[in-house]
Write a protein that holds these residues in place. Structure first.
Motif, short mmCIF file in Angstrom:
data_model
loop_
_atom_site.label_atom_id
_atom_site.label_comp_id
_atom_site.label_asym_id
_atom_site.label_seq_id
_atom_site.Cartn_x
_atom_site.Cartn_y
_atom_site.Cartn_z
N VAL A 195 26.83 12.54 -20.43
CA VAL A 195 26.92 13.42 -21.60
C VAL A 195 27.62 14.72 -21.20
O VAL A 195 27.05 15.54 -20.49
N PRO A 196 28.88 14.90 -21.65
CA PRO A 196 29.59 16.13 -21.29
C PRO A 196 29.11 17.31 -22.11
O PRO A 196 28.70 17.16 -23.26
N ALA A 197 29.17 18.49 -21.50
CA ALA A 197 28.70 19.69 -22.20
C ALA A 197 29.74 20.80 -22.11
O ALA A 197 30.45 20.93 -21.11
N LEU A 198 29.79 21.57 -23.16
CA LEU A 198 30.50 22.85 -23.16
C LEU A 198 29.43 23.93 -23.23
O LEU A 198 28.66 23.99 -24.18
N THR A 199 29.35 24.74 -22.19
CA THR A 199 28.32 25.76 -22.11
C THR A 199 28.70 26.96 -22.96
O THR A 199 29.77 27.54 -22.76
N THR A 200 27.84 27.32 -23.89
CA THR A 200 28.16 28.41 -24.82
C THR A 200 27.22 29.60 -24.69
O THR A 200 27.41 30.60 -25.38
N GLY A 386 33.20 8.98 -23.09
CA GLY A 386 32.74 7.94 -24.00
C GLY A 386 31.49 8.32 -24.76
O GLY A 386 30.83 7.48 -25.37
N THR A 387 31.16 9.59 -24.74
CA THR A 387 29.98 10.14 -25.42
C THR A 387 30.36 11.49 -26.01
O THR A 387 31.11 12.25 -25.40
#
Length: 455
Positions: A195-200, A386-387
């Motif tokens: 699960v990729p994340a963009l940290t905000t 892919g997620t």
């Protein structure tokens, strides 16, 4: 490469990424073998060797210019350039090559500076934080054959683990060389390997040293104990007031937020943290709220006699370092003052107390995730993993992100990374999930592809 027309399509780009991954892993292992602990003066020369190694890798990846820079008293950083094709934006790719101390080599399952693979993970200090970030960027540039479709400034810092004390000076002295339209910071983690994340959002950090005194000198505990107290007990009672009965921070006036992020699996979270059987979680609210959007207090150290050296005397003086993480929206100096006043108010029995600021202040930070650049990032990362990419907060503090935002106010800032909850950043047996590393490289390569198309 002459702009957008020469950019390989995604399928071809995925093949190029797969082709460079074995070499990227080999070079990552080489970097991990260098104990670049800038915080330890004994490893200053190792940190310089690490910078030289990164500079050499940047040259090999086709950089038009490579410089090793440092502010007065600061660690060596590397800046490399791949000029922008006409009409294309410039992207800064940031990571850092310095690492944390090991915490005790004998506690590791394998030597911390000898990279070792076990069960699909590469173990070693810096394997995840943040030499994996360095090699993510370099692997992307290799996948493009050294001619990326956008301009690239590679900026690899050497003192992030020491709080980036000279980063402000570096940004001021080299602003023109570092200027970019988009800043990609590879120094964060994903909630899971798939699960990729963009940290905000990131929490801030302050610390203080609280010093409690009750006696001019040690006193016999049998002759005086009872009517006369000891400073260590007074200090312990003071520290106990920092949390309420549920484990929430009890310092008045602190900011607390919330999010709609789902709770992680409790058993997995407990295992990743190393929580012992039967030990309860502290505080109230969801785990993401407690980790990312609420203050947290920890006692990091005590100055008091060791058990093996204890005698039957009342301790005249005791000290502790208290660290506090801050929720986004909190002013760091105001929070430190609130912590100071709380400690001063809650010292019992008329004991003397002094509270002094620690060495570091990190403001909490939040990023806006709207706009075209974030849209492209979400699409690129979702495609590579892919997620669907998620937006998340981080309970830790990365002070330099706010510094970048202030120095380049027109740039979109993206915070990514190839860590996961099992990476144990800063801890014993730090590791990198190798399959996730490959997905992270592909995600960043696709992002540059999409940014070129945007232009």
């Amino acid at each position: 490469m002459a702009g957008q027309q020469s950019t390989p399509p995604p399928a071809e780009l995925a093949e190029a990424v797969a082709a460079v991954l074995p070499g990227a892993r080999t070079d990552l292992e080489t970097l991990v073998r260098i104990p670049s602990i800038w915080a330890d003066p004994a490893h200053a020369e190792d940190t310089r060797r690490s910078a030289e190694a990164v500079a050499g890798l940047a040259r090999d990846a086709g950089a038009a210019e490579v410089r090793t820079i440092a502010a007065e008293g600061g660690a060596p950083a590397v800046v490399a350039h791949w000029p922008a094709p006409e009409g294309m934006p410039t992207v800064m790719l940031y990571a850092h090559h310095d690492v944390q101390p090991t915490g005790g080599d004998d506690q590791w399952s394998s030597p911390p500076f000898e990279p070792t693979e076990r069960d699909g993970r590469l173990y070693g200090r810096g394997a995840a934080d943040d030499k994996a970030g360095v090699m993510t960027h370099l692997a992307v540039l290799r996948a493009y054959g050294g001619t990326p479709p956008v301009g690239v400034v590679l900026f690899v810092e050497g003192e992030e683990e020491s709080g980036s004390p000279t980063l402000t000076a570096l940004l001021e002295q080299h602003r023109d060389r570092l200027a970019a339209d988009v800043i990609v910071i590879a120094d964060a983690a994903n909630p899971a390997v798939d699960v990729p994340a963009l940290t905000t959002s990131l929490r801030g950090l302050v610390d203080v040293v609280v010093d409690v005194s009750m006696l001019e000198r040690p006193a016999h505990s049998g002759v005086y104990g009872g009517p006369v107290g000891d400073a260590l007990t007074a200090l312990c009672r003071t520290l106990a007031t920092l949390h309420d009965d549920k484990g929430d921070v009890a310092v008045p006036g602190l900011v607390r937020g919330s999010s709609d992020a789902p709770d992680p699996d409790e058993a997995t979270y407990r295992s990743d943290a190393g929580l012992l059987d039967g030990v309860e979680f502290l505080g109230t609210g969801s785990i993401p709220d407690r980790v990312n959007h609420a203050p947290a207090v920890a006692v990091l150290g005590l100055d008091a006699p060791r058990v093996a050296e204890a005698a039957n005397v009342l301790i005249p003086r005791a000290r502790a370092m208290v660290s506090m993480r801050l929720a986004p929206g909190q002013d760091a100096l105001e929070a430190r003052q609130a912590l100071t006043e709380h400690l001063e108010r809650n010292v019992p029995w008329g004991a003397h107390v002094s509270v002094t600021p620690g060495s570091g202040v990190a403001e909490p930070f939040s990023l806006s995730s709207t706009g075209e650049v974030y849209d492209h990032a979400r699409a690129a990362f979702s495609s590579a993993y892919g997620t669907a990419a998620v937006e998340t907060g981080i309970g830790g503090s990365i002070p330099f992100i706010a510094e970048f935002a202030r120095s380049f106010p027109g740039a979109a800032v993206l915070v990514t990374g190839v860590g996961d909850p099992a990476s144990r950043w800063h801890g014993i047996d730090e590791s990198l999930h190798l399959e996730m590393f490959g997905k992270g490289v592909l995600a960043e390569a696709l992002l540059l592809h999409r940014l070129a198309g945007r232009a």
